[in-house]
Design a protein around this motif. Structure first.
Motif, short mmCIF file in Angstrom:
data_model
loop_
_atom_site.label_atom_id
_atom_site.label_comp_id
_atom_site.label_asym_id
_atom_site.label_seq_id
_atom_site.Cartn_x
_atom_site.Cartn_y
_atom_site.Cartn_z
N UNK A 80 7.11 31.96 49.54
CA UNK A 80 8.39 32.59 49.83
C UNK A 80 8.26 33.53 51.02
N UNK A 81 7.22 34.36 51.02
CA UNK A 81 7.01 35.28 52.15
C UNK A 81 6.73 34.51 53.44
N UNK A 82 5.98 33.42 53.31
CA UNK A 82 5.71 32.59 54.49
C UNK A 82 6.98 31.98 55.05
N UNK A 83 7.86 31.52 54.15
CA UNK A 83 9.14 30.94 54.59
C UNK A 83 9.99 32.00 55.30
N UNK A 84 10.09 33.19 54.71
CA UNK A 84 10.89 34.26 55.31
C UNK A 84 10.33 34.66 56.68
N UNK A 85 9.01 34.68 56.79
CA UNK A 85 8.40 35.02 58.08
C UNK A 85 8.67 33.92 59.12
N UNK A 117 12.99 34.60 63.21
CA UNK A 117 13.61 34.50 64.53
C UNK A 117 14.75 33.48 64.58
N UNK A 118 14.58 32.27 64.01
CA UNK A 118 15.72 31.34 64.02
C UNK A 118 16.97 31.89 63.34
N UNK A 119 16.79 32.55 62.18
CA UNK A 119 17.95 33.08 61.48
C UNK A 119 18.60 34.23 62.25
N UNK A 120 17.80 35.02 62.93
CA UNK A 120 18.35 36.10 63.75
C UNK A 120 19.20 35.52 64.89
N UNK A 141 29.18 25.31 60.12
CA UNK A 141 27.81 24.77 60.16
C UNK A 141 26.79 25.89 59.95
N UNK A 142 26.97 27.01 60.65
CA UNK A 142 26.01 28.12 60.51
C UNK A 142 26.08 28.71 59.11
N UNK A 143 27.29 28.85 58.58
CA UNK A 143 27.42 29.35 57.20
C UNK A 143 26.69 28.41 56.23
N UNK A 144 26.79 27.11 56.46
CA UNK A 144 26.11 26.14 55.60
C UNK A 144 24.59 26.30 55.70
N UNK A 181 25.88 37.76 58.48
CA UNK A 181 25.13 37.90 59.73
C UNK A 181 24.45 39.27 59.79
N UNK A 182 25.17 40.31 59.36
CA UNK A 182 24.58 41.64 59.33
C UNK A 182 23.40 41.71 58.37
N UNK A 183 23.53 41.03 57.22
CA UNK A 183 22.46 41.04 56.23
C UNK A 183 21.18 40.43 56.80
N UNK A 184 21.32 39.30 57.50
CA UNK A 184 20.15 38.63 58.07
C UNK A 184 19.53 39.49 59.16
N UNK A 185 20.36 40.04 60.03
CA UNK A 185 19.84 40.89 61.11
C UNK A 185 19.13 42.11 60.55
#
Length: 247
Positions: free
Chosen positions: A6-11, A15-18, A51-54, A100-104
């Protein structure tokens, strides 16, 4: 092992999610700032929005799949789920920006750790700009609305997040008031974060100020012990000399 995955996935997705979050804000902002936007561009923005929301939804489901304790994951990430589901309801569509704010915020905290000023200034500016977009999107079509342009929305957002609240501009729609509530909570959170971090910084500085004094005291003790040993050696030498003279 699963938590490491899970930590590896988040890491790996940081950058892509940002980047997607910034793009998400852009495609949301363009039709709001330009009401006369060409219909083809408007449809393209709406498609990109969906698309981005999905992608955000799929990313949440992947993290849920990787989590070892799924019930605890849902309980501790309830806000993530809420900002994905609630905007599906038409009156709450502006809340899509919270995702978007949550991800950033999730990645900015790690990237700006130790840089309080950078984090607070960036977060405040971003929250104000996005809240202004959201409230303008909600209020523009309402007949009694006092917020009809982006400069007005910016002024309202600044007054709200600073708790000044002049009352010259205010939301009339349910969606606009929900944006106001989110902005108020965000402002209080930033104030609490800043106050706590500042207090922690002051404590650390005071601790650092005390350290040289402690180091000097230890050095003095070492020097004193050295002098005592020298004095004892001299006393022993004098005793030996005295014994030799007596014999």
């Amino acid at each position: 092992m699963e938590e490491e995955r899970l930590r590896g996935w988040e890491h790996a997705t940081a950058y892509p999610l940002t980047g997607l979050s910034l793009l998400f804000i852009g495609v949301y902002a363009l039709p709001v700032l330009d009401p006369g936007l060409d219909p083809a561009w408007r449809r393209a923005c709406e498609l990109a929005d969906v698309v981005i929301w999905s992608i955000f939804l799929v990313e949440y489901l992947i993290r849920l799949r990787l989590a070892k304790h799924k019930t605890r994951f849902i309980r501790t990430h309830w806000f993530d789920l809420a900002v994905l589901i609630l905007p599906v309801l038409r009156p709450l569509r502006a809340l899509r920006l919270l995702n978007a704010l949550r991800v950033l915020n999730r990645h900015a905290v790690a990237w700006t750790r130790g840089r309080l000023a950078v984090y607070v200034i960036s977060a405040t500016v971003l929250i104000v700009l996005i809240a202004a977009l959201a409230v303008l999107d909600a209020e523009r079509g309402h007949p009694d609305s006092t917020i009809t342009s982006y400069p007005q929305a910016l002024w309202w957002a600044i007054c709200t997040i600073t708790t000044v609240g002049y009352g010259d501009l205010y939301p009339e729609t349910v969606e606009g008031r929900l944006v106001a509530v989110a902005l108020m909570i965000g402002g209080l959170g930033l104030i609490g974060f800043t106050t706590g971090s500042l207090a922690s910084w002051i404590v650390d500085r005071l601790s650092d100020a005390d350290r040289p004094t402690g180091a000097a005291t230890r050095a003095d003790m070492v020097l004193l012990l050295h002098e005592i040993r020298k004095l004892r050696a001299e006393v022993e030498a004098l005793k030996e000399t005295q014994r030799d003279a007596d014999h």
